[in-house]
Design an enzyme around this catalytic site. Structure first.
Site: not given
Length: 422
Positions: A180, A237, A254, A309-311, A385
């Site tokens: 999130a 998250r 995930n 995704h990040s980071y 990422e």
């Protein structure tokens, strides 16, 4: 180690759509401590002893510890790490969040252009934007309500096709915002959708890609968690699904895919950021996404899946569950990862590392990439990422949205050109 998720329990302990007062991070600092052989154990002890939250936890030497430190513990923390090198990521996390969440208003019916990408936006505005974007290109796309989240929110998708018509080519599937708090992934996946639609018949490479693939983009895989980060806790998250007999809601979506579900790369603790769920695939949103992916696969198959995704600035291949196993397609995965990273770097000089998930970032069980490859038999399954490497972390300033979109699009186009060429 206390999970970032547990902070939200100070603001909310039930899963509802009600507005909750945002958790205030004023005065919190985010501090990076690079680890090495002689200090990694001590850094781990400090995190545990002071019950601190982390954005990155140092599981072994050489990994950075990105640590969230509340005002009440700054003195104790600095005393414990005295003599170690540190980098200040956020001097005042609350101020950084307030700057980031100054959303620009969006008027439904507006013709989408580059200005959308100058700010972050509310969940509801994302739905309006996606419908408006699709409305400009009705003959080559459709807006899809892919299903509902646990709290009943729409999981939106854009379906894009070219000269062959809808469902006539192998599919490309992009997922964003399964976690999130990773807002940049929402914007970057939408940037790619905007580019694939607006540059068709204008840019030869994009035209070729859209003509060769059925493209499915899911910018907000986890809408409940995403909305919660905008109303209650910016660093949430997981999803917002309740856990029976547990005070902590949410699953890490995930870690919930039904493949290699149990292992050190996920947690059985409902209060952990990496809680895998009570059963494989029991996340409401995971059920929706598996059903959608199976439906898409039943047409012409899935040529590629990418989970954004990040980071960290990484582009990674299977596997997550094992640091020693390799798929038969490993060489091809590595080749395409390098092509992506090289083309991306050529735009703004942003360096990306590549390699298998487990060896490049950490071990992951029950993840989307392994599931797509091994269960759905997707030919190429990858994850990224995005920016940055930790200067701002999850709270990435809005002025980095457009350059992130530009470079990610360039990497993606180069990679898909290589797939077309074989």
């Amino acid at each position: 180690m206390r999970s970032v998720l547990s902070l939200a329990l100070l603001a909310a302990n039930v899963v509802t759509a009600a507005v909750v007062s945002p958790f205030d991070y004023s005065g919190y600092k985010v501090i990076r401590v690079p680890t090495q052989k002689d200090n990694v154990k001590e850094v781990q002890r400090v995190i545990t002893d002071l019950n601190l939250d982390t954005w990155k936890y140092p599981k072994s030497e050489g990994q950075n510890a990105d640590i969230v430190v509340p005002p009440s513990q700054i003195s104790s923390f600095m005393e414990r790490i005295s003599g170690m090198n540190i980098e200040m990521m956020h001097e005042d996390l609350g101020l950084s969040i307030r700057n980031e969440t100054s959303f620009e208003a969006y008027s439904a019916g507006y013709a989408p252009d580059i200005n959308w990408f100058k700010s972050y936006h509310s969940y509801q505005d994302h739905l309006s934007y996606l419908q408006d974007l699709q409305g400009l290109f009705r003959t080559r796309s459709e807006y899809v309500d892919a299903g509902k989240s646990h709290e009943g929110r729409t999981i939106p998708a854009l379906h894009i096709w070219g000269s062959g018509g809808k469902n006539s080519k192998p599919a490309i599937i992009f997922h964003g915002t399964i976690h999130a708090r990773e807002w940049i992934t929402t914007m970057v996946t939408e940037y790619m959708a905007w580019s694939f639609l607006s540059q068709y018949n204008k840019n030869a490479d994009i035209t070729s890609i859209v003509d060769n693939f059925d493209i499915w983009i899911f910018p907000i895989v986890n809408p409940d968690g995403f909305a919660f980060t905008q109303t209650s806790n910016r660093l949430w998250r997981k999803n917002r699904q309740p856990n029976p007999n547990a005070r902590c809601p949410g699953r890490d979506l995930n870690r919930n895919y039904p493949y290699q579900w149990v292992g050190p790369g996920s947690s059985s603790n409902p209060c952990s950021d990496t809680y895998r769920g009570a059963q494989p695939g029991d996340g409401t949103e995971i059920k929706v996404h598996i059903a959608n992916m199976k439906k898409i696969a039943a047409n012409k198959g899935i040529a590629m899946f990418v989970d954004w995704h990040s980071y960290g600035q990484l582009f990674m291949s299977p596997y997550g569950y094992s640091c020693t196993a390799r798929p038969p397609t490993d060489a091809r995965h590595q080749e395409l990862s390098r092509i992506f990273a090289q083309a991306l770097k050529a735009v703004h000089g942003t360096p990306y590392k590549t390699g298998p998930i487990c060896n490049t970032i950490y071990q992951v069980n029950g993840d989307s990439v392994d599931y797509a490859l091994e269960v759905l038999k997707v030919k190429l399954s990858l994850t990224a990422e995005l920016r940055d490497t930790g200067a701002r972390g999850f709270v990435l300033p809005a002025d980095q949205i457009i350059p992130s979109g530009e470079e990610t699009l360039a990497g993606t186009v180069a990679m898909l050109k290589a797939v077309i060429q074989g």
